[in-house]
Design a protein around this motif. Structure first.
Motif, PDB file in Angstrom:
ATOM      1  N   GLU A 427      55.121  43.223  70.851  1.00 57.11           N
ATOM      2  CA  GLU A 427      55.701  43.154  72.197  1.00 57.11           C
ATOM      3  C   GLU A 427      54.630  43.381  73.267  1.00 57.11           C
ATOM      4  O   GLU A 427      54.618  42.719  74.312  1.00 57.11           O
ATOM      5  N   LEU A 428      53.714  44.300  73.000  1.00 53.34           N
ATOM      6  CA  LEU A 428      52.633  44.549  73.940  1.00 53.34           C
ATOM      7  C   LEU A 428      51.687  43.353  74.002  1.00 53.34           C
ATOM      8  O   LEU A 428      51.219  42.969  75.090  1.00 53.34           O
ATOM      9  N   ALA A 429      51.419  42.739  72.853  1.00 56.54           N
ATOM     10  CA  ALA A 429      50.590  41.526  72.834  1.00 56.54           C
ATOM     11  C   ALA A 429      51.235  40.432  73.670  1.00 56.54           C
ATOM     12  O   ALA A 429      50.556  39.712  74.421  1.00 56.54           O
ATOM     13  N   SER A 430      52.542  40.307  73.557  1.00 60.28           N
ATOM     14  CA  SER A 430      53.258  39.287  74.326  1.00 60.28           C
ATOM     15  C   SER A 430      53.193  39.590  75.814  1.00 60.28           C
ATOM     16  O   SER A 430      52.957  38.687  76.632  1.00 60.28           O
ATOM     17  N   ARG A 431      53.381  40.854  76.190  1.00 56.39           N
ATOM     18  CA  ARG A 431      53.289  41.202  77.614  1.00 56.39           C
ATOM     19  C   ARG A 431      51.910  40.865  78.175  1.00 56.39           C
ATOM     20  O   ARG A 431      51.781  40.345  79.284  1.00 56.39           O
ATOM     21  N   LEU A 432      50.876  41.184  77.414  1.00 52.91           N
ATOM     22  CA  LEU A 432      49.522  40.883  77.865  1.00 52.91           C
ATOM     23  C   LEU A 432      49.334  39.382  78.071  1.00 52.91           C
ATOM     24  O   LEU A 432      48.806  38.944  79.096  1.00 52.91           O
ATOM     25  N   ALA A 433      49.758  38.607  77.092  1.00 51.68           N
ATOM     26  CA  ALA A 433      49.551  37.157  77.165  1.00 51.68           C
ATOM     27  C   ALA A 433      50.332  36.536  78.313  1.00 51.68           C
ATOM     28  O   ALA A 433      49.818  35.679  79.043  1.00 51.68           O
ATOM     29  N   PHE A 434      51.558  36.953  78.502  1.00 53.23           N
ATOM     30  CA  PHE A 434      52.363  36.369  79.574  1.00 53.23           C
ATOM     31  C   PHE A 434      51.931  36.877  80.949  1.00 53.23           C
ATOM     32  O   PHE A 434      52.139  36.190  81.951  1.00 53.23           O
ATOM     33  N   TYR A 435      51.332  38.048  81.005  1.00 54.33           N
ATOM     34  CA  TYR A 435      50.788  38.531  82.282  1.00 54.33           C
ATOM     35  C   TYR A 435      49.579  37.701  82.700  1.00 54.33           C
ATOM     36  O   TYR A 435      49.504  37.215  83.833  1.00 54.33           O
ATOM     37  N   PHE A 436      48.630  37.514  81.786  1.00 52.59           N
ATOM     38  CA  PHE A 436      47.385  36.849  82.145  1.00 52.59           C
ATOM     39  C   PHE A 436      47.441  35.331  82.021  1.00 52.59           C
ATOM     40  O   PHE A 436      46.661  34.637  82.682  1.00 52.59           O
ATOM     41  N   TRP A 437      48.315  34.816  81.168  1.00 51.02           N
ATOM     42  CA  TRP A 437      48.348  33.371  80.920  1.00 51.02           C
ATOM     43  C   TRP A 437      49.697  32.739  81.200  1.00 51.02           C
ATOM     44  O   TRP A 437      49.789  31.518  81.266  1.00 51.02           O
ATOM     45  N   ARG A 438      50.749  33.539  81.304  1.00 49.00           N
ATOM     46  CA  ARG A 438      52.110  33.002  81.307  1.00 49.00           C
ATOM     47  C   ARG A 438      52.300  32.098  80.089  1.00 49.00           C
ATOM     48  O   ARG A 438      52.844  31.010  80.153  1.00 49.00           O
ATOM     49  N   ASP A 439      51.843  32.590  78.936  1.00 45.67           N
ATOM     50  CA  ASP A 439      51.852  31.812  77.698  1.00 45.67           C
ATOM     51  C   ASP A 439      51.884  32.776  76.521  1.00 45.67           C
ATOM     52  O   ASP A 439      51.738  33.991  76.691  1.00 45.67           O
ATOM     53  N   ALA A 440      52.051  32.218  75.319  1.00 42.12           N
ATOM     54  CA  ALA A 440      52.145  33.025  74.110  1.00 42.12           C
ATOM     55  C   ALA A 440      50.802  33.655  73.755  1.00 42.12           C
ATOM     56  O   ALA A 440      49.742  33.158  74.156  1.00 42.12           O
ATOM     57  N   PRO A 441      50.826  34.749  72.987  1.00 42.88           N
ATOM     58  CA  PRO A 441      49.575  35.332  72.502  1.00 42.88           C
ATOM     59  C   PRO A 441      48.817  34.337  71.629  1.00 42.88           C
ATOM     60  O   PRO A 441      49.432  33.565  70.879  1.00 42.88           O
ATOM     61  N   ASP A 443      45.821  33.563  68.554  1.00 44.78           N
ATOM     62  CA  ASP A 443      45.676  34.117  67.205  1.00 44.78           C
ATOM     63  C   ASP A 443      44.948  35.459  67.232  1.00 44.78           C
ATOM     64  O   ASP A 443      45.289  36.372  66.473  1.00 44.78           O
ATOM     65  N   ALA A 444      43.951  35.594  68.106  1.00 44.25           N
ATOM     66  CA  ALA A 444      43.195  36.848  68.159  1.00 44.25           C
ATOM     67  C   ALA A 444      44.078  38.005  68.623  1.00 44.25           C
ATOM     68  O   ALA A 444      43.981  39.123  68.097  1.00 44.25           O
ATOM     69  N   LEU A 445      44.950  37.754  69.577  1.00 41.03           N
ATOM     70  CA  LEU A 445      45.829  38.808  70.079  1.00 41.03           C
ATOM     71  C   LEU A 445      46.897  39.155  69.045  1.00 41.03           C
ATOM     72  O   LEU A 445      47.233  40.334  68.856  1.00 41.03           O
ATOM     73  N   LEU A 446      47.427  38.145  68.360  1.00 38.90           N
ATOM     74  CA  LEU A 446      48.395  38.411  67.299  1.00 38.90           C
ATOM     75  C   LEU A 446      47.743  39.174  66.150  1.00 38.90           C
ATOM     76  O   LEU A 446      48.372  40.050  65.541  1.00 38.90           O
ATOM     77  N   ALA A 447      46.491  38.862  65.859  1.00 35.61           N
ATOM     78  CA  ALA A 447      45.788  39.585  64.802  1.00 35.61           C
ATOM     79  C   ALA A 447      45.567  41.037  65.201  1.00 35.61           C
ATOM     80  O   ALA A 447      45.711  41.955  64.372  1.00 35.61           O
ATOM     81  N   ALA A 448      45.226  41.263  66.458  1.00 30.82           N
ATOM     82  CA  ALA A 448      45.057  42.641  66.931  1.00 30.82           C
ATOM     83  C   ALA A 448      46.362  43.412  66.802  1.00 30.82           C
ATOM     84  O   ALA A 448      46.375  44.588  66.414  1.00 30.82           O
ATOM     85  N   ALA A 449      47.478  42.765  67.113  1.00 34.23           N
ATOM     86  CA  ALA A 449      48.780  43.414  66.970  1.00 34.23           C
ATOM     87  C   ALA A 449      49.071  43.730  65.507  1.00 34.23           C
ATOM     88  O   ALA A 449      49.558  44.816  65.175  1.00 34.23           O
ATOM     89  N   ALA A 450      48.773  42.788  64.625  1.00 31.57           N
ATOM     90  CA  ALA A 450      49.037  42.989  63.193  1.00 31.57           C
ATOM     91  C   ALA A 450      48.228  44.161  62.648  1.00 31.57           C
ATOM     92  O   ALA A 450      48.684  44.884  61.756  1.00 31.57           O
ATOM     93  N   GLU A 451      47.031  44.367  63.184  1.00 29.11           N
ATOM     94  CA  GLU A 451      46.151  45.425  62.697  1.00 29.11           C
ATOM     95  C   GLU A 451      46.349  46.736  63.454  1.00 29.11           C
ATOM     96  O   GLU A 451      45.634  47.707  63.204  1.00 29.11           O
ATOM     97  N   GLY A 452      47.300  46.778  64.374  1.00 31.61           N
ATOM     98  CA  GLY A 452      47.547  47.991  65.139  1.00 31.61           C
ATOM     99  C   GLY A 452      46.418  48.343  66.085  1.00 31.61           C
ATOM    100  O   GLY A 452      46.153  49.523  66.360  1.00 31.61           O
ATOM    101  N   LYS A 453      45.763  47.328  66.650  1.00 24.61           N
ATOM    102  CA  LYS A 453      44.605  47.555  67.517  1.00 24.61           C
ATOM    103  C   LYS A 453      44.924  47.347  68.990  1.00 24.61           C
ATOM    104  O   LYS A 453      44.082  46.912  69.772  1.00 24.61           O
ATOM    105  N   LEU A 454      46.174  47.667  69.369  1.00 20.79           N
ATOM    106  CA  LEU A 454      46.568  47.649  70.773  1.00 20.79           C
ATOM    107  C   LEU A 454      47.193  49.001  71.132  1.00 20.79           C
ATOM    108  O   LEU A 454      48.237  49.075  71.767  1.00 20.79           O
ATOM    109  N   LYS A 455      46.531  50.063  70.706  1.00 18.56           N
ATOM    110  CA  LYS A 455      47.093  51.400  70.892  1.00 18.56           C
ATOM    111  C   LYS A 455      46.321  52.241  71.901  1.00 18.56           C
ATOM    112  O   LYS A 455      46.919  52.980  72.675  1.00 18.56           O
ATOM    113  N   THR A 456      45.017  52.154  71.900  1.00 21.55           N
ATOM    114  CA  THR A 456      44.228  52.980  72.817  1.00 21.55           C
ATOM    115  C   THR A 456      43.977  52.225  74.119  1.00 21.55           C
ATOM    116  O   THR A 456      44.061  50.990  74.176  1.00 21.55           O
TER     117      THR A 456
END
Length: 759
Positions: A427-441, A443-456
């Motif tokens: 959900e955070l990956a999606s918010r980031l993508a739609f904020y900056f691109w108005r588009d879907a995340p 692959d790199a952003l989805l991978a970061a989400a899958a690895e739990g690398k959107l926490k800090t």
């Protein structure tokens, strides 16, 4: 007030309850849609699980606000105020009932548009006059004096001492909080323009934002990302709604007409996508030359995998006549139909589509239940017709699903404060993508989400900077400033079509240059003295020099006369989109200062009326504000708009105004700023006003708040006070860099957390 701002709901709702309720609502909404498609698919919404100093008002040393309200005038004495307030409202209200009714009518006409009603509702500027909000009202003599000297804004001092006493009596007798039998006061939901760092002491908080649907821009961007089809598929959709100036669809309920629009469009897109599947499919479902074991049909392992899926390991003897696709140590089995369809391993290709394309459409991995449901849709339609038909029906189901059309956010199953939950990584990956691109995340952003690398903070900031540096963010930078400044789209066939388009291009190309080339600060929006012009805008601006940069798409950079064209508010894009003087004043009051202007009363004429055809514009304006139903608001707007009277409705410079009868008047571009915390006073001309706006603490804080609104799709509420303060502090540390102001929002609670229901 702080005590109101930190109130917590008394009950908590568990995540699984929230999710179940959300799924029931969404599935109920779309049942008819899926029946129409004649498919049996589950479209459930289950998914994969520094030092801070607050800006202050330089006068009062209190947390900064957008206005200097009547309700905040310092009192003469703090002793015995409560008893004075109560006793005077009872003993000094000597007016007759008829007199009180007359005062009530006058209050509604002359005061209510700014200060709201007796409950504190519908406040525009100046603050509510209820007991909890109005400091001035706690002392009778001070209240009378404030009314006598300062009110109404349209005609200060016009209400003498007796008049002021009547209004004070009326307020104390009828407004909430002054005595036990008064009306109930509304709960105020105003976090202050710049927020308050003290609110951060109570822990994580965020306001409720509702459920949002894709906007037209988001819908089209997403379709292009999924299927490489850049056409406008939203042209027949209902208009997007607005949050402030920005396009968002926050209403949960959709009409039958809107449902049908989504269904029809999904069918159209799916059919086109299947016809052009070579553009986007990660594997080959059908078409192209058949690959038959034992013949010279495969040239590479990749070609084999396009047909046989991940099971294909090699194209054996690729350069020989007996080339063959190998699946392990055996030739891949492939029954071939007369149409050349590779059908034996087609399910693995569809699974690949679900794990890549549909994952991006839903902005998260699909659950096994969702995969099984969509695979069942494909299989049924494929058996009844063909694999291509099966793919088309399956894509219709995807594009008709709430998981595609809605921004579904349920949060992690842990409550960090009452009613507030962290967004999941996806959900955070999606918010980031739609904020900056108005588009879907991506692959790199989805991978970061899958690895739990959107926490800090560091992880989130790094991704935000990466998204910002991608060319797609330029489109969003333009969208923000186009909507913020109320730039009007050119109307096809209109005689001003080309001028409006060129004017908008000048503004938006200038903004992009400021942000990406100059790393400009907020104040430079009001001082920039170059623009991107074509022949039409060169003539409008009377530019005769040579371009200072190369021409691109018919536009080139030119240096402009800063005394006439310095700042974006002196450009035709703004000037021909906002009518003089009120429209231009409304943008400054609401868009730059974050004030609120209520809509005009019913049946009020929109044009200034004056019987004298030779009356000057200022004479007409004085006549206009003498009307009590108009003056209270227009005194806040028109003096700001007068700054730009040297520009006509097209944005062309002029030295005189011409009356209806042909009489000429010299331009009077003097004006006055009122109801701010730091720039109240008189000015001359648009350049001086822009300098004031660019330097204003209020304006800077408002610009930050506009970015937060653009990021979250909601107006800031009490619960966002900490977030506003954090974002403003980050922006201030960067000297209010436009780039850093945009980035500052992603590290706030308002962006990273979810409130599941209204307080």
């Amino acid at each position: 007030m702080m005590t109101q701002m930190i109130k917590r709901p008394m009950t908590r709702q568990q995540p699984y309850v929230r999710q179940a309720q959300g799924c029931r609502l969404l599935n109920k909404l779309w049942t008819a849609a899926l029946v129409t498609l004649s498919i049996a698919v589950l479209v459930g919404c289950s998914g994969t699980e520094d030092d801070k100093v607050a800006p202050t008002d330089p006068v009062s040393n209190n947390p900064m606000s957008s206005v200097a309200p009547l309700s905040s005038v310092p009192t003469a004495s703090s002793q015995g105020q409560a008893s004075s307030r109560s006793s005077h409202s009872q003993s000094n209200t000597t007016s007759s009932r008829a007199s009180q009714d007359a005062i009530a009518s006058r209050y509604a006409a002359e005061c209510g548009n700014c200060h709201g009603n007796e409950k504190g509702e519908n406040v525009a500027v100046g603050g509510a006059l209820t007991a909890s909000q109005c400091e001035t009202c706690s002392n009778y003599d001070t209240l009378v004096s404030a009314i006598e000297v300062r009110m109404p804004l349209a005609a200060p001092t016009s209400c003498g001492n007796d008049c002021a006493k009547e209004f004070a009596d009326y307020i104390l007798a009828n407004f909430a909080g002054y005595h036990d039998d008064g009306p109930d006061e509304v709960e105020f939901n105003d976090p202050g323009l710049a927020g308050d760092m003290k609110a951060c002491e109570i822990g994580v908080d965020a306001s409720y934002g509702g459920i949002k649907r894709l906007t037209s821009v988001e819908y089209n961007h997403l379709i292009n990302t999924l299927f490489s089809d850049s056409r406008d598929f939203s042209e027949n959709f209902s208009d997007d709604t607005k949050i402030g100036s920005f396009s968002f669809n926050t209403q949960f309920a959709v009409s039958e007409q809107q449902v049908q629009q989504y269904l029809d469009t999904a069918k159209k897109i799916a059919a086109t996508a299947v016809e052009n599947r070579d553009r986007w499919m990660p594997c080959r479902l059908e078409g192209g030359p058949s690959i038959v074991p034992g013949t010279d049909q495969c040239n590479s392992t990749r070609q084999c995998r396009e047909v046989f899926g991940a099971g294909a390991t090699d194209c054996k003897n690729s350069s020989a006549n007996d080339s063959v696709c190998m699946c392990g140590n055996k030739p891949c089995a492939q029954p071939v139909s007369s149409g050349g369809t590779a059908s034996a391993d087609t399910p693995s290709c569809i699974a690949n589509v679900l794990n890549t394309v549909v994952k991006k459409a839903y902005r998260r991995p699909l659950s096994n239940q969702e995969k099984d449901g969509l695979m069942a849709v494909y299989t049924r339609a494929s058996n009844d017709a063909s694999p291509a038909e099966g793919l088309q029906i399956m894509l219709q189901a995807v594009l008709s699903s709430p998981n595609f059309i809605y921004h579904i956010e349920v949060g992690e199953p842990r409550e960090v404060s009452p009613g507030v939950y962290p967004l999941t990584q996806y959900e955070l990956a999606s918010r980031l993508a739609f904020y900056f691109w108005r588009d879907a995340p991506d692959d790199a952003l989805l991978a970061a989400a899958a690895e739990g690398k959107l926490k800090t903070n560091a992880q989130i900031k790094a991704q935000a900077q990466r998204l910002f540096e991608d060319p797609r963010s330029k489109v969003v930078i333009s969208q923000f400033h186009r909507e913020w400044m109320h730039l009007q789209a050119p109307v096809a066939g209109d005689d001003k079509e080309s001028l409006v388009r060129a004017s908008n291009e000048d503004t938006l190309r200038t903004v992009q240059s400021l942000v990406y080339e100059d790393n400009a600060s907020f104040d430079q929006l009001f001082t920039v003295s170059y623009g991107f012009l074509n022949d039409e805008t060169k003539a409008l601006y009377e530019v005769t020099g040579n371009a200072s940069g190369p021409e691109q798409e018919g536009y080139a950079r030119y240096e402009l006369d800063a005394s006439r064209r310095g700042g974006l508010l002196a450009r035709a894009g703004f000037l021909n989109s906002n009518t003089p003087p009120s429209g231009r004043g409304i943008f400054i009051r609401e868009g730059v200062l974050c004030g609120h202007v209520p809509p005009p009363p019913a049946n009020v004429p929109t044009e200034i009326e004056n019987d004298d055809p030779d009356a000057s514009p200022r004479e007409k304006w004085l006549s206009h504000i003498s009307d009590t139903s108009c003056g209270g608001c227009h005194v806040l707007l028109d003096p700001l708009g007068f700054a730009f009277d040297h520009y006509d409705r097209d944005g062309k410079w002029r030295d005189v105004l011409v009356s209806i009868s042909g009489k000429e008047f010299d331009i009077d571009d003097h004006g006055e700023v009122v109801a701010t915390s730091d720039i109240n006073g008189f000015f001359t001309g648009g350049q001086e006003l822009q300098m004031l706006l660019g330097s204003s603490i209020d304006s800077r804080a408002c610009y930050t708040q506009q970015w937060m609104r653009f990021a979250t799709g909601r107006m800031a509420g009490n619960e966002d006070s900490c977030s506003l303060a954090v974002a403003n502090q980050a922006a201030a540390r960067s000297n209010y860099s436009i780039r850093e102001t945009m980035l500052s929002v992603v590290l706030t609670d308002a962006f990273r957390y979810l409130r599941t229901e209204k307080k």
